[in-house]
Write an enzyme that holds these catalytic residues in place. Structure first.
Site, PDB file in Angstrom:
ATOM      1  N   LYS A   1     -14.492   7.424   1.330  1.00 17.30           N
ATOM      2  CA  LYS A   1     -13.183   7.620   0.687  1.00 17.30           C
ATOM      3  C   LYS A   1     -13.326   7.752  -0.831  1.00 17.30           C
ATOM      4  O   LYS A   1     -12.687   8.599  -1.462  1.00 17.30           O
ATOM      5  CB  LYS A   1     -12.282   6.430   1.043  1.00 17.30           C
TER       6      LYS A   1
ATOM      7  N   LYS B   1      -7.489   3.863 -10.136  1.00 17.86           N
ATOM      8  CA  LYS B   1      -8.237   2.772  -9.472  1.00 17.86           C
ATOM      9  C   LYS B   1      -9.418   3.357  -8.691  1.00 17.86           C
ATOM     10  O   LYS B   1     -10.547   2.874  -8.782  1.00 17.86           O
ATOM     11  CB  LYS B   1      -7.296   2.028  -8.528  1.00 17.86           C
TER      12      LYS B   1
ATOM     13  N   LEU C   1      -2.782  -2.101   1.635  1.00 14.81           N
ATOM     14  CA  LEU C   1      -2.434  -2.739   0.366  1.00 14.81           C
ATOM     15  C   LEU C   1      -2.969  -1.922  -0.810  1.00 14.81           C
ATOM     16  O   LEU C   1      -3.836  -1.068  -0.631  1.00 14.81           O
ATOM     17  CB  LEU C   1      -3.024  -4.152   0.345  1.00 14.81           C
ATOM     18  N   PRO C   2      -2.478  -2.220  -2.022  1.00 15.18           N
ATOM     19  CA  PRO C   2      -2.889  -1.380  -3.158  1.00 15.18           C
ATOM     20  C   PRO C   2      -4.382  -1.419  -3.477  1.00 15.18           C
ATOM     21  O   PRO C   2      -5.009  -0.366  -3.594  1.00 15.18           O
ATOM     22  CB  PRO C   2      -2.064  -1.937  -4.329  1.00 15.18           C
TER      23      PRO C   2
ATOM     24  N   THR D   1      -7.495   1.498   0.227  1.00 13.06           N
ATOM     25  CA  THR D   1      -8.666   2.024  -0.463  1.00 13.06           C
ATOM     26  C   THR D   1      -9.145   0.962  -1.436  1.00 13.06           C
ATOM     27  O   THR D   1      -8.442   0.644  -2.403  1.00 13.06           O
ATOM     28  CB  THR D   1      -8.328   3.310  -1.244  1.00 13.06           C
TER      29      THR D   1
HETATM   30  P1  NAD Z   1       2.217   1.403  -2.428  1.00 10.63           P
HETATM   31  O1  NAD Z   1       2.107   0.752  -3.762  1.00 10.63           O
HETATM   32  O2  NAD Z   1       3.324   2.390  -2.177  1.00 10.63           O
HETATM   33  O3  NAD Z   1       2.318   0.289  -1.267  1.00 10.63           O
HETATM   34  C1  NAD Z   1       1.618  -0.916  -1.253  1.00 10.63           C
HETATM   35  C2  NAD Z   1       2.507  -1.950  -0.582  1.00 10.63           C
HETATM   36  O4  NAD Z   1       1.766  -3.155  -0.421  1.00 10.63           O
HETATM   37  C3  NAD Z   1       3.750  -2.287  -1.398  1.00 10.63           C
HETATM   38  O5  NAD Z   1       4.912  -2.096  -0.597  1.00 10.63           O
HETATM   39  C4  NAD Z   1       3.543  -3.764  -1.773  1.00 10.63           C
HETATM   40  O6  NAD Z   1       4.755  -4.486  -1.836  1.00 10.63           O
HETATM   41  C5  NAD Z   1       2.673  -4.225  -0.616  1.00 10.63           C
HETATM   42  N1  NAD Z   1       1.900  -5.435  -0.891  1.00 10.63           N
HETATM   43  C6  NAD Z   1       1.102  -5.730  -1.943  1.00 10.63           C
HETATM   44  N2  NAD Z   1       0.547  -6.951  -1.786  1.00 10.63           N
HETATM   45  C7  NAD Z   1       1.016  -7.437  -0.618  1.00 10.63           C
HETATM   46  C8  NAD Z   1       0.824  -8.659   0.092  1.00 10.63           C
HETATM   47  N3  NAD Z   1       0.031  -9.632  -0.364  1.00 10.63           N
HETATM   48  N4  NAD Z   1       1.475  -8.830   1.265  1.00 10.63           N
HETATM   49  C9  NAD Z   1       2.278  -7.856   1.746  1.00 10.63           C
HETATM   50  N5  NAD Z   1       2.516  -6.683   1.125  1.00 10.63           N
HETATM   51  C10 NAD Z   1       1.885  -6.485  -0.040  1.00 10.63           C
HETATM   52  O7  NAD Z   1       0.807   2.064  -2.161  1.00 10.63           O
HETATM   53  P2  NAD Z   1       0.457   3.253  -1.134  1.00 10.63           P
HETATM   54  O8  NAD Z   1       0.640   4.565  -1.828  1.00 10.63           O
HETATM   55  O9  NAD Z   1       1.121   2.980   0.170  1.00 10.63           O
HETATM   56  O10 NAD Z   1      -1.126   3.027  -0.998  1.00 10.63           O
HETATM   57  C11 NAD Z   1      -1.672   1.964  -0.217  1.00 10.63           C
HETATM   58  C12 NAD Z   1      -3.177   2.145  -0.180  1.00 10.63           C
HETATM   59  O11 NAD Z   1      -3.483   3.424   0.408  1.00 10.63           O
HETATM   60  C13 NAD Z   1      -3.853   2.124  -1.549  1.00 10.63           C
HETATM   61  O12 NAD Z   1      -5.075   1.465  -1.467  1.00 10.63           O
HETATM   62  C14 NAD Z   1      -4.042   3.601  -1.866  1.00 10.63           C
HETATM   63  O13 NAD Z   1      -5.125   3.813  -2.741  1.00 10.63           O
HETATM   64  C15 NAD Z   1      -4.288   4.178  -0.484  1.00 10.63           C
HETATM   65  N6  NAD Z   1      -3.931   5.590  -0.289  1.00 10.63           N
HETATM   66  C16 NAD Z   1      -2.768   6.081  -0.775  1.00 10.63           C
HETATM   67  C17 NAD Z   1      -2.467   7.429  -0.560  1.00 10.63           C
HETATM   68  C18 NAD Z   1      -1.172   8.036  -1.081  1.00 10.63           C
HETATM   69  O14 NAD Z   1      -1.062   9.272  -1.055  1.00 10.63           O
HETATM   70  N7  NAD Z   1      -0.214   7.243  -1.528  1.00 10.63           N
HETATM   71  C19 NAD Z   1      -3.348   8.246   0.156  1.00 10.63           C
HETATM   72  C20 NAD Z   1      -4.510   7.699   0.667  1.00 10.63           C
HETATM   73  C21 NAD Z   1      -4.790   6.348   0.440  1.00 10.63           C
END
Ligand code: NAD
Length: 299
Positions: free
Chosen positions: A171, A246, A65-66, A96
């Site tokens: 992280k 964030k 999740l975000p 994260t």
């Molecule tokens: P994103 O915004 O693409 O995806 C998050 C998903 O969570 C969305 O599809 C949203 O609809 C869903 N969501 C939110 N609340 C929800 C709920 N209550 N129930 C079900 N679904 C829900 O984000 P991302 O890029 O996939 O990142 C996710 C996590 O991974 C974050 O914490 C981010 O910091 C971390 N991260 C991202 C990356 C990257 O390169 N994108 C790399 C490492 C870590």
């Protein structure tokens, strides 16, 4: 093969869940976005109408999740996972988030009879797609070892950093360093271009020289220097500026709490804050090169 619930199918969670399906696991998925659920159904997962449904009848639940408030709400909120998951379900949060929330949710999970680990990742969307993420894990040894075969499907390395919350601390430190190195790399490329160098030629030189780093190896911020980077597809589909901001906020909160000076981390947070405020929160964080190039305005 295991039956796994997977919640949060965004840029990272989508390909991670897909890799579990490809490895032969039965994966029940949920996301607030119907399109995201449909994408996973096409990949062979079972779409669910709620998080509780996705977490029913499974041995393990993975969440991606975000931010911390989403994790808190999903696990601890009314009808949340801790109220609905069967006792003994292994909970793996790969989002994260701040270490304090990770520790608090893990403690509540233990009370509810569910072992929980924090397992944030590094490696970006490309790493998620290739099943080559790095997992930084916090929690007791037994659940970490129980989760390891699943994490091995999605990643190329699993580091057990310490007790609950330790994965998030690792992280946070890593991403502060990444934010700084993205800005530094962008500055160097911008300066080279201003002095007449080709960005690819300069990047090739620096990659092999003492300035070489992860950004130059696979995440070059300049368009068309490398195939497959967010920069080469209009800064879409990577790690959003708002998400990096964030993470820098988490690092600054921790630095304040611990009385530690992090001058470059603080500067990086300010630069990404301005970049975000200029309307670039949704763009990949490597777009900061354009922000630095144009003195604050973005094309
Ligand atoms: P994103 O915004 O693409 O995806 C998050 C998903 O969570 C969305 O599809 C949203 O609809 C869903 N969501 C939110 N609340 C929800 C709920 N209550 N129930 C079900 N679904 C829900 O984000 P991302 O890029 O996939 O990142 C996710 C996590 O991974 C974050 O914490 C981010 O910091 C971390 N991260 C991202 C990356 C990257 O390169 N994108 C790399 C490492 C870590």
């Amino acid at each position: 093969m295991a039956t796994i619930g997977f919640i949060g199918l965004g840029n990272m969670g989508g390909p991670m869940a897909t890799n579990l399906v490809k490895a032969g696991h039965t994966v029940q998925v949920f996301d607030l976005s119907k399109e995201a659920v449909q994408r996973l159904e096409s990949a062979g997962a079972t779409g669910c109408a709620s998080a509780a449904e996705a977490a029913t009848g499974v041995a393990i639940v993975v969440t991606m999740l975000p931010a911390g408030r989403h994790v808190r709400e999903l696990y601890l909120g009314e009808g949340g996972l801790l109220a609905t998951a069967a006792k003994g379900t292994l909970l793996v949060d790969s989002s994260t988030i701040d270490a304090d929330t990770a520790r608090a949710v893990a403690a509540e999970a233990e009370q509810a009879g569910c072992p929980m680990i924090d397992a944030p990742v590094s490696g970006g969307v490309a790493g998620a797609e290739a099943g080559k993420l790095i997992f930084m894990v916090g929690g007791d040894t037994a659940p970490v070892e129980q989760a390891r075969p699943i994490l091995d499907v999605m990643g190329r390395a699993v580091f057990h950093a310490g007790p609950a919350g330790a994965g998030q601390v690792a992280k946070m430190c890593n991403n502060m360093l990444l934010a700084i190195s993205m800005i530094g790399t962008s500055e160097a490329i911008n300066l080279g271009i201003a002095e007449g160098l080709d960005p690819k030629a300069l990047s090739d030189i620096m990659q092999q020289s003492s300035g070489g780093n992860w950004v130059l190896n696979g995440y070059n911020p300049h368009p068309d220097v490398m195939d497959g980077t967010p920069a080469s597809r209009g800064y879409t589909g990577g790690f959003g500026t708002a998400l990096m901001l964030k993470d820098l906020g988490l690092a600054m909160d921790a630095a304040l709490k611990d009385g530690k000076a992090t001058p470059l981390g603080a500067l990086a947070r300010n630069i990404y804050t301005l970049h975000d405020a200029a309307g670039n929160g949704h763009k990949d964080f490597s777009s900061v090169i354009q922000f630095l190039q144009n003195g604050g305005s973005t094309p």
